[in-house]
Design a protein around this motif. Structure first.
Motif, PDB file in Angstrom:
ATOM      1  N   ARG A 188     116.305  76.968 -20.735  1.00 46.10           N
ATOM      2  CA  ARG A 188     114.967  76.616 -21.221  1.00 46.10           C
ATOM      3  C   ARG A 188     113.950  77.504 -20.524  1.00 46.10           C
ATOM      4  NH1 ARG A 188     111.393  72.733 -19.389  1.00 46.10           N
ATOM      5  NH2 ARG A 188     113.030  71.987 -18.002  1.00 46.10           N
ATOM      6  N   SER A 189     113.046  78.077 -21.307  1.00 49.96           N
ATOM      7  CA  SER A 189     112.007  78.939 -20.767  1.00 49.96           C
ATOM      8  C   SER A 189     110.657  78.460 -21.273  1.00 49.96           C
ATOM      9  CB  SER A 189     112.247  80.392 -21.188  1.00 49.96           C
ATOM     10  OG  SER A 189     111.456  81.277 -20.428  1.00 49.96           O
ATOM     11  N   GLU A 190     109.612  78.712 -20.506  1.00 55.07           N
ATOM     12  CA  GLU A 190     108.270  78.264 -20.878  1.00 55.07           C
ATOM     13  C   GLU A 190     107.293  79.420 -20.739  1.00 55.07           C
ATOM     14  OE1 GLU A 190     105.216  75.474 -18.632  1.00 55.07           O
ATOM     15  OE2 GLU A 190     106.793  74.252 -19.556  1.00 55.07           O
ATOM     16  N   TYR A 191     106.318  79.474 -21.658  1.00 53.40           N
ATOM     17  CA  TYR A 191     105.328  80.549 -21.654  1.00 53.40           C
ATOM     18  C   TYR A 191     103.929  79.945 -21.742  1.00 53.40           C
ATOM     19  CZ  TYR A 191     109.712  82.427 -23.468  1.00 53.40           C
ATOM     20  OH  TYR A 191     111.038  82.707 -23.663  1.00 53.40           O
ATOM     21  N   ILE A 192     103.095  80.235 -20.737  1.00 52.76           N
ATOM     22  CA  ILE A 192     101.687  79.852 -20.743  1.00 52.76           C
ATOM     23  C   ILE A 192     100.883  81.105 -20.409  1.00 52.76           C
ATOM     24  CG2 ILE A 192      99.890  78.505 -19.611  1.00 52.76           C
ATOM     25  CD1 ILE A 192     101.904  76.293 -19.190  1.00 52.76           C
ATOM     26  N   LEU A 193      99.997  81.495 -21.295  1.00 50.94           N
ATOM     27  CA  LEU A 193      99.185  82.696 -21.096  1.00 50.94           C
ATOM     28  C   LEU A 193      97.807  82.283 -20.608  1.00 50.94           C
ATOM     29  CD1 LEU A 193     101.510  83.494 -23.099  1.00 50.94           C
ATOM     30  CD2 LEU A 193      99.976  85.261 -23.939  1.00 50.94           C
ATOM     31  N   ASN A 194      97.443  82.714 -19.418  1.00 44.88           N
ATOM     32  CA  ASN A 194      96.167  82.341 -18.822  1.00 44.88           C
ATOM     33  C   ASN A 194      95.122  83.446 -18.895  1.00 44.88           C
ATOM     34  OD1 ASN A 194      96.699  79.646 -17.960  1.00 44.88           O
ATOM     35  ND2 ASN A 194      97.963  80.442 -16.300  1.00 44.88           N
ATOM     36  N   ASP A 195      95.495  84.577 -19.485  1.00 37.17           N
ATOM     37  CA  ASP A 195      94.549  85.697 -19.538  1.00 37.17           C
ATOM     38  C   ASP A 195      94.146  86.055 -20.966  1.00 37.17           C
ATOM     39  OD1 ASP A 195      94.540  86.095 -16.710  1.00 37.17           O
ATOM     40  OD2 ASP A 195      96.496  87.043 -16.892  1.00 37.17           O
ATOM     41  N   ALA A 196      95.128  86.379 -21.795  1.00 33.68           N
ATOM     42  CA  ALA A 196      94.832  86.825 -23.157  1.00 33.68           C
ATOM     43  C   ALA A 196      96.065  86.604 -24.028  1.00 33.68           C
ATOM     44  CB  ALA A 196      94.448  88.302 -23.157  1.00 33.68           C
ATOM     45  N   PRO A 197      95.882  86.513 -25.356  1.00 30.42           N
ATOM     46  CA  PRO A 197      97.035  86.388 -26.253  1.00 30.42           C
ATOM     47  C   PRO A 197      97.961  87.589 -26.124  1.00 30.42           C
ATOM     48  CG  PRO A 197      95.003  85.840 -27.407  1.00 30.42           C
ATOM     49  CD  PRO A 197      94.602  86.446 -26.087  1.00 30.42           C
ATOM     50  N   ALA A 198      99.219  87.411 -26.537  1.00 26.08           N
ATOM     51  CA  ALA A 198     100.207  88.492 -26.488  1.00 26.08           C
ATOM     52  C   ALA A 198     101.212  88.298 -27.612  1.00 26.08           C
ATOM     53  CB  ALA A 198     100.913  88.521 -25.141  1.00 26.08           C
TER      54      ALA A 198
END
Length: 716
Positions: free
Chosen positions: A181-191
């Protein structure tokens, strides 16, 4: 050879002749560190000389080693039985190291201070106020005379100080696969594209996403919304539009990953590394530097596998003159016989690693020597996923918003034995080292953020928040009241308002914990070396009425919107990770995703009418406040508004005048009401600083700095 002769040879070796030297043993009979290669040896810090100690040398290189997979101390390492073995039946590794040692070791304090690097980065130089890069700042650690040691333990990083770990395989030699299981949270800009896990990645078994799931949600507790498999791919879209270039190491989303969602991927990966080997490698490197692979003077603590004589271990783990014989030829120890004691320090991720290191029994080497006599797991109220199959050590261990369901907060969270009826576990962090007499003396230092985001209260209370737990005599707990996970700068003038993080609503908490940490390091070293009792533990308790339900915490004035204070607190649930997972040890093989069960109490430090903590180690900023200092900070619009900016605290300055605070409807007295004159403010800071010095919670030079900064500040 006399001790004086040994010291002279060591000093000569540090004159420049070590660079490029390879020390190896061939063939070792029962080796741990098998080869030491020094690739660089330079004068440290530009040749600065430190009072009473002199100059330092920096030795950089690689150390190779091997462990016996059949030794009971190593058998606890997940997948060690599935690791490749050399001709001697040993499991091998190689790691980077860096050592800062006094050029004349006889002038040092003979204490090795080992820094568990955080994602490959050194943390302990921050003890030197004003340090950066090769600048030692005020040189606190060097003036104290420490030998500073860093080595790799983490295999899922590509830069910094790292370790090379073996890949586990099935007994028939085939690849091991499993759900990750992996998680992605972007705190700067979309990607458009993210790495599937931290690099070097656990790549997918295929570029087909059949059988894999990707979900999204705005808030941590929202239902997970499935993203159709046609809208994402195992691919790289950074240069080629969706569906991009197929790549089993990357994930691409049509329309981009944005900053307002938590994305979660569950997929089948292959080729897990034997991540827990990093514990054994660290154990053996420290032991080598102080005991030369068992040939030295370490503390014998039992007969274990029969390699050494039993010692009469006392409660602190020191043997009574017991020594172990050499294990055969060994690489030359660059520190000679200069080390008498060792302390291990780790911050955040690496502090959680220390707790796991101790709990799993790694503070005893293969010759049954105690490895370190002192430990500082800093900002570490949990353990971590360091010894599981497909481990992801860079992950957090259960904050309110980010990576909440990753391992690390499993019971037991207590240092002493406690019973968790929700998990069905009765255990404590010191069970193994207690059984072998190898427990170190421990300073567990925590910030407010560990309470709000990492379940710190469950270290000292039962699962339902009804009773305080007894703290073992080897342990002191110090809560740095009113501080955040990252800490503030000790050199910033009081009254300076830091910037507001891009995803948060409040300025960053500026309250520094480094001055208190420096005083406590001195106290721990004195406890280890001289037996001098340290200051008593300082943290919030139910008995004192200074620990309260999160729902009862009232913030008198918060210039933020669309949040609740209680909603920023992390709520722990029991997580069922399947039958192959050992909950108490946080080891084994996890079923993904986990299934949530019973809920635990949510307790926080009680606050006063200013919103500041009433208990704990209250520094000058707490005793003479210029605002409200919190361990929480709400996320802003576009970044899952209302959830927590994990690991980030907030600062709400007092208004300067009565008129200003009345205009804002702030009930907190203004600066001019609290400190009628500048002299009054300086006098209060001076009194607080001197009181802390008297309690051994602040060093005299740091009290002088605080007073000089108060004089320079524009208060009121």
């Amino acid at each position: 050879m006399s001790s004086a002769r040994k010291r002279k040879l060591l000093q000569l070796s540090m004159s420049g002749a070590l660079a490029g030297v390879v020390w190896a043993i061939a063939p070792p009979a029962d080796a741990r560190i098998t080869q030491l290669t020094i690739t660089s040896q330079t004068a440290a810090f530009g040749g600065v000389s430190f009072p009473g100690v002199g100059t330092y040398q920096n030795l950089v290189g690689t150390a190779s080693g091997e462990v016996d997979p059949n030794d009971p101390l190593n058998a606890i390492i997940t997948d060690i039985a599935l690791a490749p073995r050399n001709a001697r039946g040993m499991v091998e590794y190689s790691m980077d190291f860096s050592i800062f040692v006094p050029t004349d070791p006889s002038k040092g304090n003979h204490t090795l201070l080992y820094d568990v690097v955080n994602r490959g980065r050194m943390s302990i130089p921050a003890f030197n106020i004003g340090s950066s890069g090769n600048n030692p700042g005020d040189g606190f650690l060097e003036t104290q005379g420490y030998t500073l040691v860093f080595s790799g333990w983490e295999g899922d990083i590509t830069s910094g100080i790292k370790i090379t770990l073996p890949v586990a395989h099935n007994p028939d030699g085939s690849e091991i696969t499993g759900r990750v299981r992996s998680e992605y949270i972007l705190n700067d800009a979309p990607a458009s594209t993210v790495d599937i896990t931290a690099r070097p990645v656990y790549e997918s078994v295929s570029t087909s996403n059949a059988g894999a799931t990707l979900t999204q949600r705005v808030h941590q507790d929202d239902p997970k919304e499935a993203i159709d498999n046609s809208q994402w791919a195992f691919a790289d879209c950074s240069s080629t539009p969706f569906p991009g270039v197929p790549d089993p190491t990357k994930v691409c989303l049509n329309g981009n990953f944005d900053t307002n969602h938590i994305y979660e991927l569950v997929y089948t990966a292959k080729n897990p590394t034997v991540a827990g080997l990093g514990f054994a490698a660290t154990r053996d490197f420290i032991s080598f530097l102080r005991n030369s692979n068992g040939a030295g003077k370490g503390n014998g603590i039992g007969n274990g596998n029969g390699n050494c004589k039993p010692g009469n271990s006392s409660g602190n783990g020191k043997g009574s003159g017991a020594t172990c014989p050499p294990t055969g030829a060994s690489p030359a120890n660059p520190l000679g016989d200069s080390i008498q004691n060792a302390i291990i320090y780790g911050s955040s991720q690496s502090g959680r690693w220390i707790r796991t290191f101790i709990e799993l029994g790694f503070n005893q080497d293969e010759n049954r020597h105690q490895v370190v006599e002192g430990a500082i797991p800093h900002k570490a109220s949990n353990r971590g996923a360091f010894n599981v199959r497909f481990a992801q050590p860079t992950r957090l261990s259960g904050t309110q918003h980010t990576e909440k369901q990753f391992p690390g907060a499993e019971s037991s969270q207590s240092w002493g034995v406690s019973h968790d009826s929700i998990a069905g576990i009765t255990a404590g962090q010191l069970d193994r080292c207690r059984s072998t007499g190898s427990c170190p003396k421990i300073f567990a230092t925590e910030t407010d953020t560990e309470y709000w985001q990492a379940y710190m209260a469950l270290n000292t209370t039962d699962s339902f928040g009804v009773h305080d737990l007894q703290i073992p005599p080897e342990v002191r707990i110090y809560h740095f009241a009113g501080t955040q996970h990252g800490g503030g700068s000790p050199t910033a003038l009081p009254g300076t308002v830091p910037n507001t993080p891009g995803n948060c609503q409040l300025p960053t908490n500026p309250n520094p914990f480094i001055p208190a940490q420096r005083a406590l390091l001195v106290a721990l070293q004195e406890w280890v070396v001289n037996g001098t009792e340290p200051p008593p533990s300082m943290y919030s308790t139910l008995a004192a009425g200074s620990l309260a339900p999160a729902s009862a915490i009232v913030a008198p004035y918060v210039p933020a919107v669309n949040f609740t204070v209680a909603g920023l607190a992390a709520q722990k649930f029991y997580l069922d990770r399947g039958p192959a997972f050992n909950v108490a040890d946080i080891s084994g093989v996890m079923a993904e995703p986990p299934v949530a069960g019973g809920a635990y109490s949510v307790l926080m430090p009680a606050v006063d009418s200013d919103g500041n903590d009433v208990d704990g180690l209250r520094d000058v900023f707490m005793q003479v406040p210029l605002g409200t200092y919190t361990g929480w900070n709400p996320r802003k619009a576009g970044f899952s508004e209302g959830d927590s900016c994990d690991l980030t605290g907030g600062y709400i300055p007092f208004f300067r005048t009565l008129a200003d605070r009345n205009a804002a409807n702030d009930p907190r007295p203004s600066l001019e009401e609290r400190y009628p004159t500048h002299a009054d403010y300086v006098a209060k800071v001076t009194a607080a600083a001197n009181s802390l010095v008297a309690q051994r919670l602040l060093l005299p030079q740091d009290a002088a700095l605080a007073i000089s900064q108060a004089n320079a500040a524009s208060i009121p």
